[in-house]
Design a protein around this motif. Structure first.
Motif, mmCIF file in Angstrom:
data_model
loop_
_atom_site.group_PDB
_atom_site.id
_atom_site.type_symbol
_atom_site.label_atom_id
_atom_site.label_comp_id
_atom_site.label_asym_id
_atom_site.label_seq_id
_atom_site.Cartn_x
_atom_site.Cartn_y
_atom_site.Cartn_z
ATOM 1 N N ASP A 60 0.852 -1.187 0.000
ATOM 2 C CA ASP A 60 0.000 0.000 0.000
ATOM 3 C C ASP A 60 0.892 1.243 0.000
ATOM 4 O OD1 ASP A 60 -1.660 2.171 0.632
ATOM 5 O OD2 ASP A 60 -2.969 0.966 1.910
ATOM 6 N N THR A 61 0.938 1.943 -1.124
ATOM 7 C CA THR A 61 1.823 3.104 -1.246
ATOM 8 C C THR A 61 1.464 4.192 -0.254
ATOM 9 O OG1 THR A 61 2.179 2.656 -3.594
ATOM 10 C CG2 THR A 61 2.683 4.870 -2.824
ATOM 11 N N ALA A 62 0.173 4.479 -0.088
ATOM 12 C CA ALA A 62 -0.243 5.534 0.834
ATOM 13 C C ALA A 62 0.161 5.203 2.270
ATOM 14 C CB ALA A 62 -1.754 5.738 0.738
ATOM 15 N N ALA A 63 0.028 3.940 2.647
ATOM 16 C CA ALA A 63 0.417 3.549 3.998
ATOM 17 C C ALA A 63 1.929 3.696 4.194
ATOM 18 C CB ALA A 63 -0.011 2.106 4.270
ATOM 19 N N PHE A 64 2.691 3.371 3.169
ATOM 20 C CA PHE A 64 4.139 3.513 3.285
ATOM 21 C C PHE A 64 4.529 4.992 3.382
ATOM 22 C CE2 PHE A 64 8.487 3.862 1.792
ATOM 23 C CZ PHE A 64 9.116 2.857 2.516
ATOM 24 N N GLU A 182 -0.405 2.175 9.965
ATOM 25 C CA GLU A 182 -1.115 2.933 8.933
ATOM 26 C C GLU A 182 -2.109 2.041 8.191
ATOM 27 O OE1 GLU A 182 -1.095 6.112 8.024
ATOM 28 O OE2 GLU A 182 0.424 6.806 9.450
ATOM 29 N N SER A 183 -1.700 0.835 7.891
ATOM 30 C CA SER A 183 -2.576 -0.091 7.174
ATOM 31 C C SER A 183 -3.807 -0.439 7.998
ATOM 32 C CB SER A 183 -1.818 -1.374 6.815
ATOM 33 O OG SER A 183 -0.706 -1.086 5.995
ATOM 34 N N GLU A 184 -3.632 -0.525 9.313
ATOM 35 C CA GLU A 184 -4.735 -0.890 10.195
ATOM 36 C C GLU A 184 -5.417 0.323 10.810
ATOM 37 O OE1 GLU A 184 -2.872 -3.514 12.994
ATOM 38 O OE2 GLU A 184 -2.440 -5.064 11.490
ATOM 39 N N ARG A 185 -4.987 1.520 10.414
ATOM 40 C CA ARG A 185 -5.606 2.776 10.850
ATOM 41 C C ARG A 185 -5.665 2.858 12.376
ATOM 42 N NH1 ARG A 185 -8.299 5.384 6.772
ATOM 43 N NH2 ARG A 185 -9.827 6.309 8.202
ATOM 44 N N ARG A 186 -4.492 2.746 12.978
ATOM 45 C CA ARG A 186 -4.382 2.794 14.437
ATOM 46 C C ARG A 186 -3.031 3.386 14.816
ATOM 47 N NH1 ARG A 186 -0.586 -0.721 15.769
ATOM 48 N NH2 ARG A 186 -0.271 -2.634 14.553
ATOM 49 N N PRO A 187 -2.825 3.802 16.074
ATOM 50 C CA PRO A 187 -1.513 4.285 16.503
ATOM 51 C C PRO A 187 -0.482 3.156 16.500
ATOM 52 C CG PRO A 187 -3.230 5.007 18.011
ATOM 53 C CD PRO A 187 -3.857 3.983 17.109
ATOM 54 N N ALA A 188 0.773 3.520 16.336
ATOM 55 C CA ALA A 188 1.827 2.515 16.240
ATOM 56 C C ALA A 188 2.330 2.020 17.585
ATOM 57 C CB ALA A 188 3.011 3.084 15.456
ATOM 58 N N ASN A 189 2.104 2.782 18.651
ATOM 59 C CA ASN A 189 2.530 2.387 20.001
ATOM 60 C C ASN A 189 4.038 2.197 20.119
ATOM 61 O OD1 ASN A 189 -0.185 2.316 20.937
ATOM 62 N ND2 ASN A 189 -0.433 0.244 20.092
ATOM 63 N N LEU A 190 4.789 3.037 19.407
ATOM 64 C CA LEU A 190 6.242 3.045 19.569
ATOM 65 C C LEU A 190 6.606 3.944 20.747
ATOM 66 C CD1 LEU A 190 7.361 3.368 15.847
ATOM 67 C CD2 LEU A 190 7.848 1.448 17.361
ATOM 68 N N PRO A 191 7.788 3.748 21.341
ATOM 69 C CA PRO A 191 8.218 4.638 22.425
ATOM 70 C C PRO A 191 8.156 6.094 21.979
ATOM 71 C CG PRO A 191 9.710 2.769 22.239
ATOM 72 C CD PRO A 191 8.772 2.687 21.067
ATOM 73 N N ALA A 192 7.675 6.943 22.865
ATOM 74 C CA ALA A 192 7.398 8.324 22.472
ATOM 75 C C ALA A 192 8.652 9.177 22.348
ATOM 76 C CB ALA A 192 6.446 8.962 23.481
ATOM 77 N N ARG A 193 9.739 8.811 23.009
ATOM 78 C CA ARG A 193 10.899 9.697 23.066
ATOM 79 C C ARG A 193 12.156 8.947 22.679
ATOM 80 N NH1 ARG A 193 14.213 13.588 23.154
ATOM 81 N NH2 ARG A 193 15.275 14.395 24.990
ATOM 82 N N ASN A 194 12.999 9.553 21.864
ATOM 83 C CA ASN A 194 14.352 9.050 21.631
ATOM 84 C C ASN A 194 15.306 10.234 21.669
ATOM 85 O OD1 ASN A 194 14.655 10.120 18.788
ATOM 86 N ND2 ASN A 194 12.873 8.781 18.509
#
Length: 633
Positions: A60-64, A182-194
């Motif tokens: 899915d190009t848009a999701a990428f 993006e494909s599942e239309r939800r937040p990614a839940n990655l760590p918020a800070r780096n």
């Protein structure tokens, strides 16, 4: 309106407002060096870092695209532009980097559905070599080439000034999670800070001023004391087919040889990295005619754990100096190399660029200071499934990625930074390598010879680590600065067969007494191997020979009174009855004459003798853990 749509609208508003914000920061020494190189030759793509793969299974190009934008939002280094270095004006001489609140990544999609493979590969190469504008940005871009419904080749390019190998692995892993979200239309839940890269710049500057920094400085000044003359390579016949700049050859180690390298590392209490490095040092010493060998190797540079999840150019090349005593065994040189690597890692924080300014080594236009050859060993221990995607050799397996299948897509890159670079990637139980070479120094034929020599050498040392360095079997490569002499390089492409047979002269006359010599060799082999059925084209190692039995053959066949006494390396070079008989028949021939027809492939030498050694090592069942956990340097 769904929660996902609301979040996307809010992101758009925040990015629009953040685009006007920016913060100025100093450069790291590595960034300053790269910026100077970029200003000198802005069209050079040698420092473009890229990842390529063919995605199948519903791409899915848009999701990428959405995932890429989220990635840029997460890492400040990917939103950075740079001022000029060395321009007049207060604060401008050392250059500055500007971190933007938002900077749109480059992105383009192309319909490549009716393209052939050649056109697609050429377009990807051309797009990868497109230079970055570091002054206005962005330093990252992606190209999507749609090849069929739900399938696409993706090119992700980043300038090295904001990225290293560790960062590329981190980016690919985060992109996978962001794409799935993006494909599942939800937040990614990655760590918020780096931690931003600019924190590292401050950390590095402060560390240099400490006692630890002073110890590192003293170590490197002592280690690199004396003249640091640029490497003198043999001169090779130019290849008219070579393009200007750099080129690269991908090759996979034979499975048996890779297993034996791992086994030897365990037996020696070392790591595969140090085994492969030591062999490369010996090879460079043979090519340059030097006992004092200087090779660069990149280290991760992330000694602060807080930087593990950050994107940026943290890597720092360190210089590994080897004193190659020809009388020392490979095992002894391996022990020295391990100690050298340990010391280098202990003092890795001192920036190489700063060290160059302080040491002021002799400089030559277009040549890297201090070292002109580099060795790297990459084991993506954090994301091991991605290893095959980096090198993309023919044996690399597809990888599951965010519900898709990522198929390796080969792209030559960064092949003109140095004169000779060997990069080895540990991919599961495989070893895959890329030899990068500057074609003006190592034409393609000479580069293929380097691969042959390296793998031949490895085959010998895993068979018998007690080999003296000067006795290791390698073709003559010529004196430094002289025209190439010695064995011709096989015409086969090592990318298809890493150990292709060497081309044999077609019209070489048979030496006198060949029949008698064949009978003599056959009789000795029968005695040593304990078997009667031996043909003229049989390979000693295929018949069960090993390094121990080879020494018995040497004792029985050697004639110290001959003009050209038989050496142990000769037995590796000429492993068939016919080829060895021809060598014995040349006992009175002038020194420098090449091997005769019937010379067996180096592949057979390595696989047979190396396998015998490896079988013994594996039979011992040692389970000792590598000294550094098997990680890359």
């Amino acid at each position: 309106m769904s929660e996902y749509d609301v979040r996307k609208r809010l992101e758009a508003v925040l990015r629009s407002r953040a685009a006007e914000a920016r913060a100025e920061h100093p450069l790291s020494p590595a960034q300053r060096s790269l910026l100077i190189l970029h200003q000198t030759d802005p069209a050079n793509a040698a420092y473009n870092v890229a990842f390529t793969a063919r995605f199948t299974g519903g791409f899915d190009t848009a999701a990428f695209h959405g995932a890429l934008r989220s990635l840029v939002g997460r890492h400040a280094a990917l939103r950075t532009t740079f001022g000029r270095v060395g321009t007049p004006g207060a604060g401008a001489v050392e250059g500055r980097q500007s971190v933007h609140g938002w900077l749109e990544p480059g992105f383009a999609e192309t319909d490549a559905g009716d393209w052939g493979d050649e056109r697609l590969a050429q377009t990807v190469r051309d797009d990868h070599r497109e230079p970055f504008d570091l002054m206005s940005g962005p330093p990252i871009r992606a190209r999507v080439y749609r090849t069929a419904p739900g399938e696409a080749v993706v090119l992700l390019s980043v300038h090295h000034i904001v990225c290293d190998f560790w960062s590329l692995g981190l980016m690919l892993a985060e992109l996978e999670q962001l794409y799935r979200a993006e494909s599942e239309r939800r937040p990614a839940n990655l760590p918020a800070r780096n931690a931003p890269y600019t924190d590292f710049v401050t950390y590095q500057r402060d560390l240099i001023a400490t006692a630890r920094g002073e110890r590192a400085r003293a170590y490197w000044h002592g280690r690199l004391a004396g003249r640091l003359e640029p490497t003198a390579w043999p001169r090779f016949e130019p290849d008219p087919a070579d393009a200007d700049g750099g080129a690269s050859i991908v090759f996979a180690f034979p499975d048996a040889l890779a297993r034996d390298v791992f086994a030897l590392a365990r037996e020696a209490g070392s790591t595969p990295y140090v085994v492969l490095l030591t062999a490369f040092q010996i090879l460079i010493g043979r090519y340059t005619g030097r006992r004092d060998v200087l090779i660069g190797t990149p280290v991760a540079g992330r000694t602060d754990p807080a930087l593990a999840e950050s994107v940026g150019n943290f890597v720092n090349p360190v210089v590994l100096r080897a004193e190659l005593d020809g009388a020392a065994s490979f095992g002894e040189l391996l022990g020295r190399a391990r100690r050298t690597v340990a010391e280098a890692l202990e003092h890795q924080d001192y920036p190489f660029e700063r060290l160059v300014r302080e040491l002021s080594p002799p400089r030559r236009d277009g040549r890297n200071p201090i070292f002109q050859a580099m060795f790297s060993y990459q084991q993506p221990h954090r994301y091991p499934a991605h290893a095959g995607l980096y090198v993309a050799d023919e044996g690399a397996a597809p990888v599951a990625w965010a519900g898709l299948t990522a198929v390796p897509f080969r792209l030559a890159q960064q092949d003109d930074q140095l004169e000779l670079v060997l990069e080895v990637v540990h991919d599961g139980d495989r070893l895959v390598a890329v030899l990068k070479h500057r074609t003006s120094v190592f034409p393609s034929a000479a580069a293929r010879q380097v691969i042959r020599c390296y793998l031949t050498l490895l085959g010998a040392v895993v068979a018998n680590p007690r080999h003296r360095a000067d006795d290791l079997p390698l073709p003559a490569v010529g004196d430094p600065g002289s025209d190439r002499v010695g064995d011709a390089v096989g015409a086969g492409d090592p990318a298809g067969d890493a150990l292709a047979d060497a081309a044999a002269p077609a019209d070489e006359p048979a030496p006198a007494g060949l029949g008698a010599q064949e009978r003599r060799v056959t009789a000795v082999w029968r005695q040593v191997l304990g078997r009667e059925a031996i043909g003229p084209d049989d390979n000693f190692f295929d018949l069960g020979g090993n390094s121990v039995l080879l020494m018995q053959v040497h004792q029985l066949l050697t004639d110290e009174a001959a003009d050209r006494p038989l050496t142990v390396p000769d037995l590796f070079r000429y492993p068939t009855v016919t080829s060895l008989a021809r060598r014995l028949g040349q006992a009175a021939a002038p020194v420098g004459e090449g091997p005769g027809r019937g010379r067996a492939s180096s592949r057979r030498v390595q696989l047979a003798d190396g396998a015998a050694r490896g079988a013994r090592l594996r039979a011992r069942g040692r389970q000792r853990v590598d000294g550094d956990g098997g990680r890359d340097a």
